[in-house]
Motif scaffolding. Sequence first.
Motif, PDB file in Angstrom:
ATOM      1  N   GLU A  89       0.877   8.627  -2.984  1.00 30.82           N
ATOM      2  CA  GLU A  89       0.138   9.619  -3.667  1.00 30.82           C
ATOM      3  C   GLU A  89      -0.731  10.337  -2.851  1.00 30.82           C
ATOM      4  OE1 GLU A  89      -1.547   6.806  -6.533  1.00 30.82           O
ATOM      5  OE2 GLU A  89      -0.048   6.966  -8.084  1.00 30.82           O
ATOM      6  N   ALA A  90      -1.292   9.834  -1.732  1.00 31.26           N
ATOM      7  CA  ALA A  90      -2.183  10.743  -1.163  1.00 31.26           C
ATOM      8  C   ALA A  90      -1.619  11.752  -0.104  1.00 31.26           C
ATOM      9  CB  ALA A  90      -3.372   9.888  -0.177  1.00 31.26           C
ATOM     10  N   HIS A 101       2.729   2.937  -2.143  1.00 26.78           N
ATOM     11  CA  HIS A 101       2.517   3.707  -3.324  1.00 26.78           C
ATOM     12  C   HIS A 101       1.335   4.405  -3.319  1.00 26.78           C
ATOM     13  CE1 HIS A 101       3.241   5.378  -7.184  1.00 26.78           C
ATOM     14  NE2 HIS A 101       2.001   4.871  -7.507  1.00 26.78           N
ATOM     15  N   ALA A 102       0.195   3.725  -2.779  1.00 24.91           N
ATOM     16  CA  ALA A 102      -1.045   4.507  -2.862  1.00 24.91           C
ATOM     17  C   ALA A 102      -1.206   5.488  -1.820  1.00 24.91           C
ATOM     18  CB  ALA A 102      -2.120   3.622  -2.763  1.00 24.91           C
ATOM     19  N   SER A 103      -0.426   5.165  -0.620  1.00 26.85           N
ATOM     20  CA  SER A 103      -0.202   6.147   0.648  1.00 26.85           C
ATOM     21  C   SER A 103       0.361   7.460   0.099  1.00 26.85           C
ATOM     22  CB  SER A 103       0.347   5.464   1.721  1.00 26.85           C
ATOM     23  OG  SER A 103      -0.255   4.112   2.156  1.00 26.85           O
ATOM     24  N   ALA A 125      -6.427   5.090  -0.111  1.00 27.13           N
ATOM     25  CA  ALA A 125      -4.933   5.416   0.228  1.00 27.13           C
ATOM     26  C   ALA A 125      -4.891   5.510   1.672  1.00 27.13           C
ATOM     27  CB  ALA A 125      -4.641   6.811  -0.337  1.00 27.13           C
ATOM     28  N   SER A 162      -5.136   2.016   3.308  1.00 27.51           N
ATOM     29  CA  SER A 162      -3.846   1.473   2.852  1.00 27.51           C
ATOM     30  C   SER A 162      -2.697   1.738   3.752  1.00 27.51           C
ATOM     31  CB  SER A 162      -3.265   1.749   1.437  1.00 27.51           C
ATOM     32  OG  SER A 162      -4.384   1.343   0.597  1.00 27.51           O
ATOM     33  N   PRO A 194      -5.467  10.802   5.001  1.00 27.23           N
ATOM     34  CA  PRO A 194      -5.743  10.717   3.656  1.00 27.23           C
ATOM     35  C   PRO A 194      -7.124   9.997   3.571  1.00 27.23           C
ATOM     36  CG  PRO A 194      -4.057   9.244   4.235  1.00 27.23           C
ATOM     37  CD  PRO A 194      -4.002  10.072   5.293  1.00 27.23           C
ATOM     38  N   TYR A 232       0.940  -1.292   0.075  1.00 27.35           N
ATOM     39  CA  TYR A 232       0.284  -0.082   0.090  1.00 27.35           C
ATOM     40  C   TYR A 232       0.910   1.260  -0.080  1.00 27.35           C
ATOM     41  CZ  TYR A 232      -3.812  -3.136   1.583  1.00 27.35           C
ATOM     42  OH  TYR A 232      -4.908  -3.817   1.326  1.00 27.35           O
TER      43      TYR A 232
END
Length: 450
Positions: free
Chosen positions: A29-30, A25-27, A71, A74, A67, A23
Motif C-alpha cells: 500500500e505504501a 500488504h501494508a508495504s 508500512a 513492516s 516508505p 506486513y
Amino acid sequence: MLPADVASAAAETASVTSVQTGYTHASAEAGYTLAPASVSPASIPAASGSLSAGRGAAVSGPVSDVPAGAAGRSASAALLGAVAALNTSALPSFLDANRAKLDALLVNPPTARDVSRLWNLIDPDKQATLIRAAPHVVGNLEGVPYDVRGRANSLDLKRTIATVTKTLKSQHGRAERVALQRQLVTLGNVLKALSKHDGVKRTLVALDPAADAKASIVVGDLRTATYVSVLVPGMYMSVGEQIESWAKVAQEQYDLQTGYLRRILGTRGGTGAPGVAVVAWIGYQTPVLTNIGGTALATQGADGLERTLEGIRSLRTANQPYLSVFAHSYGSTAALMALQRHTVTVDALALMGSPGSEAQSVAGLSVTGGNVFVGEAALDPIVNSAFFGSDPGSPGYGAKPMGVGGAVDPITHATLTGSSGHNEYFTAGTECMRNLAMIGIDRGELVIGH
C-alpha cells in the motif's frame, strides 16, 4: 522439549512468521513492494532509491522511495524475515540483489523487538555473512546484540578508513580533499576513543561516518549491566572533535558509579557488585549558533534517543537494567521530547542547563515515579530561560533539585568543586558528576541538594 517450551516456541514462530509475511500488504500500500521470503532473491525488485553500500552516507535518491511510518517498518522487518528464511548458500546473492533495501533498514527501521526476534532466528553462519557484507547496517540496527554491533561497527570503521585513505590518494580537487581529510580525522578520533580502555571494556555500538558523523561508545557491558546511564550532549558536540572527551566523561562516570557501589555495598561490593555501563551517545547532529533557535535537530535527537532506549529495553527483556538519561543543554530538550512520547520509560532523568520543552511537568514524562532531577549552575544563561517551553527548574514542574555548586561529599568526605556557567557540569571532581553517579545507581536519596 517440555510442553511449556513447545508452546513458547510455537508462539515465537507464529510471531516471527507474522513479521516475515504479515506486513506485505501494508508495504504494498505504501508503494514499496517486498516479495515474501519464499521467492527467489533475484525476483525481489531493487529499491528505486540509492543509498550507500554500508557506510552511512545520506540517501541520494528521493526520500519517498523509502516508505514512512508503519508500512516502512513492516517492509524492513519483512526483509529481515526473508534473510532468516534463506539457506546460507543463497544469502550472498540475496544481499547483492537487495543492497539498497538493506541500507534502507536504517532509514525506517523495524522495531527493536522485531529485530531482536528475527536476529535470533538467523543461524551463526548467516549472521557472520551479514556482518561481513553489511557491517554498517548490522552495527546500527537496534535489537541486534551489542557485542555483534561492536564487531560490525569496528569492521565498518576500519573499512571506511581504508576506503577514504585510498580515495584521498587519487583525489585532486581541493574541496574534496579537505572533506576527506576531515572525515579521516573524525574516524581516527573514534578509533582513539575506542583504544583508551582504562581497563574497562569499550564497545562502538553506533557509527555513522558521514559528514555530520554520529557515534556511540559504551563503557562497560551493556548486555549485563544492572545500571545503565546514557549521556546526551548539547550544542557544539561533534564526533570529530568531542568523541574522545565524551567517552572520557563516560569513563569517569563509570568509575564513580562502580566506586560508590563498592563503598555502599561494603563487603558485598567486590566481584559480585552489580555491573555498570555508561553510553557516550552522540546520536544526532548537535546544533551550533546558526541553527540553535529551532527544535528540528532536537526532534532528530529525540528520534535517535528513543530508538536507543527502546533497543536497550528490547534486548534486556528478561533482565531490565536501571536505566537513566543524563542530558545537557539542547540535549535535554531532545531527551524531554523523547520521553514526552510515552513509547519508552526510563527509571531516572537528570537535566543540566536545560532550556526546557513543551512538557508542562514531570507528570508528562515517561520517568518511573517522577524521578527527575535538575541541576542549574551559577552564571548559566540558559537555566530558567524556558526557551523551548516549560522550565524544568521551576518550582511547579515537580523535578528534584540537584546540587552543582560545590560541596563536601558526605560519603567520601572529599571536597567537590562547583560548576559555573553552561559547560562545566560534566567536569571531573564536581558535585554534579558525583550526584549523577548517585542517580545512575538508584541512590537518589543520597543526591546532595535533594
